[in-house]
Design a protein around this motif. Structure first.
Motif, PDB file in Angstrom:
ATOM      1  N   ILE A   1       0.831  -1.214   0.000  1.00 50.48           N
ATOM      2  CA  ILE A   1       0.000   0.000   0.000  1.00 50.48           C
ATOM      3  C   ILE A   1       0.865   1.263   0.000  1.00 50.48           C
ATOM      4  O   ILE A   1       0.576   2.230  -0.702  1.00 50.48           O
ATOM      5  CB  ILE A   1      -0.952  -0.002   1.221  1.00 50.48           C
TER       6      ILE A   1
ATOM      7  N   CYS B   1      -2.178   4.231  -5.918  1.00 51.07           N
ATOM      8  CA  CYS B   1      -3.563   3.775  -5.976  1.00 51.07           C
ATOM      9  C   CYS B   1      -4.335   4.281  -4.739  1.00 51.07           C
ATOM     10  O   CYS B   1      -5.520   4.044  -4.593  1.00 51.07           O
ATOM     11  CB  CYS B   1      -3.570   2.255  -6.025  1.00 51.07           C
ATOM     12  N   TYR B   2      -3.618   4.979  -3.863  1.00 49.92           N
ATOM     13  CA  TYR B   2      -4.242   5.408  -2.601  1.00 49.92           C
ATOM     14  C   TYR B   2      -4.042   6.894  -2.366  1.00 49.92           C
ATOM     15  O   TYR B   2      -3.027   7.450  -2.759  1.00 49.92           O
ATOM     16  CB  TYR B   2      -3.611   4.642  -1.420  1.00 49.92           C
ATOM     17  N   ASP B   3      -5.029   7.513  -1.716  1.00 56.19           N
ATOM     18  CA  ASP B   3      -4.770   8.857  -1.200  1.00 56.19           C
ATOM     19  C   ASP B   3      -5.007   8.857   0.301  1.00 56.19           C
ATOM     20  O   ASP B   3      -5.144   7.793   0.901  1.00 56.19           O
ATOM     21  CB  ASP B   3      -5.570   9.932  -1.952  1.00 56.19           C
TER      22      ASP B   3
ATOM     23  N   ARG C   1      -5.262   5.599   4.681  1.00 53.67           N
ATOM     24  CA  ARG C   1      -5.329   5.643   3.220  1.00 53.67           C
ATOM     25  C   ARG C   1      -6.737   5.313   2.734  1.00 53.67           C
ATOM     26  O   ARG C   1      -7.499   4.671   3.443  1.00 53.67           O
ATOM     27  CB  ARG C   1      -4.369   4.604   2.603  1.00 53.67           C
ATOM     28  N   ARG C   2      -7.026   5.728   1.481  1.00 48.75           N
ATOM     29  CA  ARG C   2      -8.282   5.305   0.840  1.00 48.75           C
ATOM     30  C   ARG C   2      -7.946   4.839  -0.576  1.00 48.75           C
ATOM     31  O   ARG C   2      -7.206   5.535  -1.297  1.00 48.75           O
ATOM     32  CB  ARG C   2      -9.277   6.450   0.793  1.00 48.75           C
ATOM     33  N   ALA C   3      -8.470   3.670  -0.949  1.00 51.67           N
ATOM     34  CA  ALA C   3      -8.181   3.142  -2.289  1.00 51.67           C
ATOM     35  C   ALA C   3      -8.895   3.989  -3.331  1.00 51.67           C
ATOM     36  O   ALA C   3     -10.105   4.201  -3.243  1.00 51.67           O
ATOM     37  CB  ALA C   3      -8.634   1.694  -2.382  1.00 51.67           C
TER      38      ALA C   3
ATOM     39  N   ASP D   1      -8.206  -2.700  -5.775  1.00 53.14           N
ATOM     40  CA  ASP D   1      -6.833  -3.186  -5.643  1.00 53.14           C
ATOM     41  C   ASP D   1      -6.875  -4.607  -5.097  1.00 53.14           C
ATOM     42  O   ASP D   1      -7.860  -5.029  -4.503  1.00 53.14           O
ATOM     43  CB  ASP D   1      -6.058  -2.265  -4.681  1.00 53.14           C
TER      44      ASP D   1
ATOM     45  N   ASP E   1     -11.541   2.367   2.879  1.00 53.80           N
ATOM     46  CA  ASP E   1     -10.672   3.082   3.822  1.00 53.80           C
ATOM     47  C   ASP E   1      -9.777   2.082   4.528  1.00 53.80           C
ATOM     48  O   ASP E   1     -10.252   1.057   5.020  1.00 53.80           O
ATOM     49  CB  ASP E   1     -11.521   3.832   4.858  1.00 53.80           C
TER      50      ASP E   1
END
Ligand code: HEM
Length: 535
Positions: A88, A95-97, A380-382, A386, A406
């Motif tokens: 991650i 792929c995450y924010d 993180r949030r995808a 994924d 999340d």
């Protein structure tokens, strides 16, 4: 909407998307999906009774290193596994924010590095990271030392002033003192502004604390309840928050204006070659304003400064607090640390070279970060669906997670995992001096110092993501060396002069957590001049 914009921006080929979709399908058919993940049912009381990361630890032992935490209709995936964390944070980082965290912090930090969307982040990280170059860090050592000496002077005055009969000890909340110290340091280091908070109070200092308090309050509630209509009772508090923000923003705007007025535009390489030790203003703001080709609007610059002010203040104060808390319970280790300070520094001030030799002090800081990671959870949030890899243990097939999931990476769980650490709850800085390889654990590469030769501290690369004192991957802490040097200097100078004891029992020091782990009522200590001074 988010996925679309990411895909457009990164111009991912259709082929990649197809691969992704087919991987997901295969995974759904062969491995687990989020639906089949072990589930922990969280009660609302879990949010209030004790810090959430304690419950996450108990559930980790019960449900394994990837589980779903359900709070009513809301679900989070909790990760306590190095391979999944590496995936991650590093392998599939884009792929995450920051998800929930960005929602919480955006009103304070705007588009600063921590909450920034990927596009803004890419632009700003490229410009900010070179600002932490070697000559800058060397100049910072002087600031760390000057500010620590100011704190020590204050303690000495208190010790002398208390009683005419040579007062033996004073009682102090060291957490509050470290907080002032870290605020002064970050102000000078980042924008050459002396808050002077060790010795005085000012409206700007009050506003910084007010804002931190609100940021803290918001991040304690991983669900932004203040956005719902029922939360109207918080309106006065929101008004206060807005006025605090206004005070800080106008202070930062003034500093930016000044810096821009005296701008001397130069290439990055030339900037880094400036004579930092003799510069009047060695701050990061100066660097960012003077850098050729890094033109940016004042709003972005302000967001960057605000982010670093907050990111660099509480974290360092917290690590110093827990380092002292742990040392005070281990007098033998405190003596060992003092002996190192005496032999490396004597009565002198640290330099870039001598700081490297304070190895035990540095490992105390690192061990404090293992036991009390700041922050204890990475959020993180995808952005798209994924497939998480299988962990080092069990769950070999991994899980497919849909876009929007999340995720909490529990650094606290990783750092106290019984699978990677001997006596995980014990304070043992010496543990990092023993080289370990856990190659016997299938699928996980273990601690291997050769992966990061010459590293300043045992880091995520050496430990293959089992130990994340400053996070990992592209969004790793940009101020890691700054913070580590700062904490080492402050701790060394404190131990050079004083013996520290806890005022009450260790159990009386209760934990609370927001973005960082801190105490409920302060770290009350007894401070006395060193009894075993050799010099
Ligand atoms: C990010 C820890 C001090 C600036 C982070 C992250 C961690 C961390 C774990 C990653 C967060 C994530 O992945 O979600 C710490 C600790 C510190 C410390 C434990 C002190 C002991 C500092 C200082 C500064 C700073 C002194 C600035 C001078 C930042 C920034 C980010 C960050 C700007 C965001 C980086 C990005 O997204 O590119 N920090 N930090 N930190 N830290 Fe630190």
């Amino acid at each position: 909407v988010r996925c679309q914009s990411i895909d457009t921006n990164e111009r991912k080929s259709d082929r990649n998307l197809l691969d992704n979709a087919s991987n997901l399908l295969t995974q759904l058919l062969s491995g687990g999906s989020i639906g089949s993940m072990p589930t922990a049912e969280g009660a609302v009381t879990d949010l209030f009774d004790r810090p959430l990361f304690f419950s996450l630890y108990d559930w980790f032992l019960e449900h394994g290193s990837v589980y779903k935490l359900a709070f009513g209709p809301k679900a989070f995936v909790v990760v306590s596994d190095p391979i999944v964390a590496r995936h991650i944070l590093r392998e599939n980082a884009f792929c995450y924010d920051k998800g929930v965290l960005a929602d919480i912090l955006e009103p304070i930090m705007g588009k600063g590095l921590i909450p920034a969307d990927l596009d803004t982040w890419k632009q700003r990280r490229r410009v900010i990271a070179p600002g932490f170059h070697t000559s800058y860090l060397e100049a910072m050592i002087k600031i760390f030392t000057d500010c620590s000496e100011r704190t020590i002077l204050k303690f000495n005055k208190l010790l002398e002033g208390e009683s005419p009969n040579d007062q033996k000890s004073i009682e102090l909340d060291l957490e509050a003192e470290f907080s002032s110290l870290a605020l002064d340091i970050i102000g000078l280091g980042v924008f050459n502004y002396d808050f002077g908070s060790v010795t005085k109070e000012s409206p700007v200092i009050k506003a910084v604390y007010g804002t931190l308090f609100e940021a803290e309050h918001r991040s304690t509630f991983y669900i932004p309840y203040w956005k719902i209509p029922l939360a109207r009772w918080i309106v006065p508090r929101q008004r206060k928050f807005q006025s605090d923000l206004k005070i800080i923003n106008s202070c930062l705007d003034g500093l930016i204006r000044n810096a821009k007025e005296s701008r001397q535009e130069t290439d990055v390489e030339k900037l880094q070659q400036r004579d930092y030790l003799n510069l009047k203003d060695a701050s990061l703001l100066r660097f960012l304003v003077d850098m050729r080709g890094a033109d940016v609007d004042d709003r972005q610059l302000r967001d960057d400064l605000m982010t670093m002010l907050i990111a660099g203040h509480e974290t360092t104060a917290a690590v110093l607090t827990w380092a002292v808390f742990l040392l005070a319970q281990n007098p033998t280790k405190m003596k060992k640390a003092q002996a190192e300070v005496d032999s490396v520094l004597g009565e002198g001030r640290p330099t870039f070279e001598s700081l490297k030799k304070l190895q035990y002090i540095r490992l105390i800081v690192i061990e404090a970060l293992r036991l009390y990671p700041q922050p204890p959870l990475l959020i993180r949030r995808a952005l798209k669906s994924d497939v998480l890899p299988g962990g080092y243990k069990g769950d070999k097939d991994g899980y497919a997670i849909p876009a929007g999931t999340d995720v909490f990476i529990s650094v606290y769980n990783l750092h106290r995992s019984p699978y990677f650490w001997d006596s995980p709850n014990d304070f043992e800085p010496e543990r990092f001096m023993v080289q370990r390889k856990n190659e016997d654990i299938e699928g996980w590469a273990g601690f291997d110092p050769s992966r990061s030769p010459g590293a300043l501290y045992p880091n995520e690369v050496i430990s293959d993501f089992a130990f994340l004192p400053f996070g990992g991957g592209p969004r790793k802490c940009v101020g890691d060396q700054f913070a580590l040097m700062e904490s080492t200097v402050a701790l060394a100078l404190l131990l050079q002069k004083f013996d520290v004891q806890l005022k009450g029992t260790p159990q009386s020091v209760e934990l609370v957590t927001g973005a960082t782990i801190h105490t409920k009522n302060g770290l009350w200590c007894k401070l006395s001049k060193r009894s075993n001074l050799h010099h």
